[in-house]
Design an enzyme around this catalytic site. Structure first.
Site, PDB file in Angstrom:
ATOM      1  N   ASP A 257       0.824  -1.210   0.000  1.00 29.08           N
ATOM      2  CA  ASP A 257       0.000   0.000   0.000  1.00 29.08           C
ATOM      3  C   ASP A 257       0.857   1.259   0.000  1.00 29.08           C
ATOM      4  O   ASP A 257       2.057   1.234   0.279  1.00 29.08           O
ATOM      5  CB  ASP A 257      -0.940   0.016   1.198  1.00 29.08           C
TER       6      ASP A 257
ATOM      7  N   GLU B  18       0.314  -1.727   5.359  1.00 29.54           N
ATOM      8  CA  GLU B  18       1.326  -1.336   6.332  1.00 29.54           C
ATOM      9  C   GLU B  18       1.085   0.071   6.854  1.00 29.54           C
ATOM     10  O   GLU B  18       1.210   0.342   8.052  1.00 29.54           O
ATOM     11  CB  GLU B  18       2.722  -1.436   5.689  1.00 29.54           C
TER      12      GLU B  18
END
Length: 485
Positions: A78, A145
């Site tokens: 991400d 994350e």
């Protein structure tokens, strides 16, 4: 994307360009994950996903190197979605638009996603290159994350076969990381009451904008302006003096990004509008004197705004402003063990007022658990004084430095041979997933490296082109010299 294809190493930049073309903000990484899965299967690699969506890809060793220690290259899928206020962009649908500006690659009006897209691209480029020499290789790509380390928290035990993990989420070429801060979110919820705005009052929108923002860990020591705190400071000075009624307050969008903009909806007696505007002008001059060396575009705007929403009562207004104004922000303590490194900090990341409650979301970081606990206790006490509800949430551990790490020694030795200079061995004041990986894989030897990225978590994010080449040279040489088991 054609600009990036002219850069070196070309396979890495081509893969990064593809990553940019597929939207992948936190909690919306599935399209990118599916693309990578299909790509890996087409290449004939072994590939799997665990229950939280993490991806694991395996590539056999180069012939003759089967006896080397197996290595996992790790990145997260991400990116942080931040954009300039005048940029029209839907991070769930629109591609990132990277472009080359001299020595740097930037994005047009948004975060670039070099954090951690360059690291991800480097891992996939290693998989794609059959000319590189390496032992048994794994690539681990984790989910979400940036918004809570969900993938690292849910990482399956006994899944990875690697003895060594190379995390690619660092952001300074020439620095090698052997430890990182842990963190925890802290949410303060203050009940508020409302009443009608008195007759003869004018509603206005007060905005603080133009701040640089940045990473709430890596940039917390720089002294960048926090829009939430700067707006609270103005309100604390003027609310009672001018009998300002507070209708709304919205600031920041992510708890791990230093907020660049905050907006308050205010109502003030019509005959005091000019006094409020004069106070705002004076405050802008103060901010330009205090923060302009780093935040040269800071601005304070007062604009008319039509609103029929009830305002907070005077008591609720005063408790909210006092709470926000007194909430600490920034560096709490520097480390005595790691010189030049922040030990404990917090970022007042997101502030909002919704109906009958106000919410303040902070992210606390610390290299030591006791530092994190201290700030939690401080914010809890502050909440109690204000009559607010408080809740620490989503804590994650730091990565304890290991001075005897064999892979750390190998990285230092390899870097010195390649570049004829010694890298800085550092502990980073940001959250890397390595601390969480230590729970299911306590014996795994870990290190973190990466290229130079500035302005992560802000639209000013950029990656230094030459540093990507140096990082790639170090990474591929490391894989070649990993020792036998």
């Amino acid at each position: 994307m054609s600009e990036l294809s002219q850069l070196s190493p070309q396979p890495l930049w081509d893969i990064f360009a593809k990553i940019c073309s597929i939207p992948h903000p936190s909690y919306h990484e599935e399209a990118l994950a599916e693309h990578i899965l299909s790509w890996a299967k087409e290449k004939g690699f072994w590939v799997d996903r665990d229950k939280v969506g993490n991806i694991l890809i395996r590539k056999p060793a180069t012939p003759g190197m089967e006896n080397r220690k197996p290595v996992a290259l790790q990145a997260h899928l991400d990116m942080v979605p931040q954009k300039n206020n005048d940029t029209v962009h839907d991070f769930t649908k629109d591609p990132i638009q990277p472009w080359v500006d001299g020595e740097w690659v930037k994005a047009r009006g948004t975060t670039l996603g070099a954090d951690n897209g360059i690291g991800m691209a480097s891992a996939l480029a290693v998989l794609a290159d059959d000319n590189l020499e390496h032992g048994p290789l794994e690539v681990l790509l984790t989910m979400t994350e940036e918004s809570g380390m969900d993938g690292a928290f849910g990482l399956q035990a006994d899944w990875l076969q690697a003895d060594i993990l190379i995390n690619t989420d660092s952001e300074e070429e020439g620095e090698v990381y052997m430890g990182c801060a842990g963190g925890i979110d802290f949410i303060t919820t203050l009940p508020v009451e409302r009443e009608a705005v008195p007759a003869g009052f004018t509603t206005l929108k007060l905005t603080i904008k133009g701040l640089k923002g940045g990473h709430s860990g890596c940039d917390i020591h720089v002294g960048l302006g926090n829009a939430n705190k700067l707006l609270a400071r103005f309100l604390a000075a003027q609310a009672k003096t001018l009998d300002v009624r507070l209708v709304d307050f919205t600031g920041g969008t992510l708890r791990n990004a230093i907020p660049r903009e905050a907006v308050a909806t205010l109502a003030v007696a019509t005959d005091k509008v000019d006094a409020l505007k004069a106070a705002a002008t004076g405050y802008l001059a103060t901010l330009q004197n205090e923060v302009s060396p780093k935040d040269k575009n800071v601005n304070v705007l007062v604009e008319p705004l039509a609103s029929e929403t009830n305002a907070l009562t005077a008591n609720s207004r005063d408790r909210f402003i006092a709470l926000l104004n007194s909430t600490p922000n920034g560096v709490i303590r520097n480390s005595d063990v790691m010189k030049g490194v922040v030990e404990t900090s917090l970022n007042v990341g997101v502030v909002s007022i919704k109906d009958n409650e106000a919410e303040i979301i902070c992210l606390i970081r610390s290299l030591i658990d006791s530092g994190k606990d201290y700030v939690v206790e401080m914010l809890t006490s502050l909440g109690e004084l204000a009559g607010a509800n408080t809740a620490p949430k989503g804590g994650y551990p730091g990565w304890q430095p290991d001075a005897s790490s064999p892979v750390m020694a190998l990285v230092r030795e390899t870097y010195e041979k390649l570049f004829n200079r010694t890298p800085n061995i550092q502990v980073i004041h940001a959250g890397l997933e390595c601390g969480l990986f230590k729970k299911p894989y306590p014996q795994m030897d870990m290190v973190s490296i990466g290229p130079t990225i500035t302005g992560p978590h802000s639209p000013d994010e950029q990656v230094h082109i030459e540093s990507v080449g140096l990082y790639w040279k170090l990474l591929t040489e490391l894989l070649r010299v990993i020792p036998a088991k």
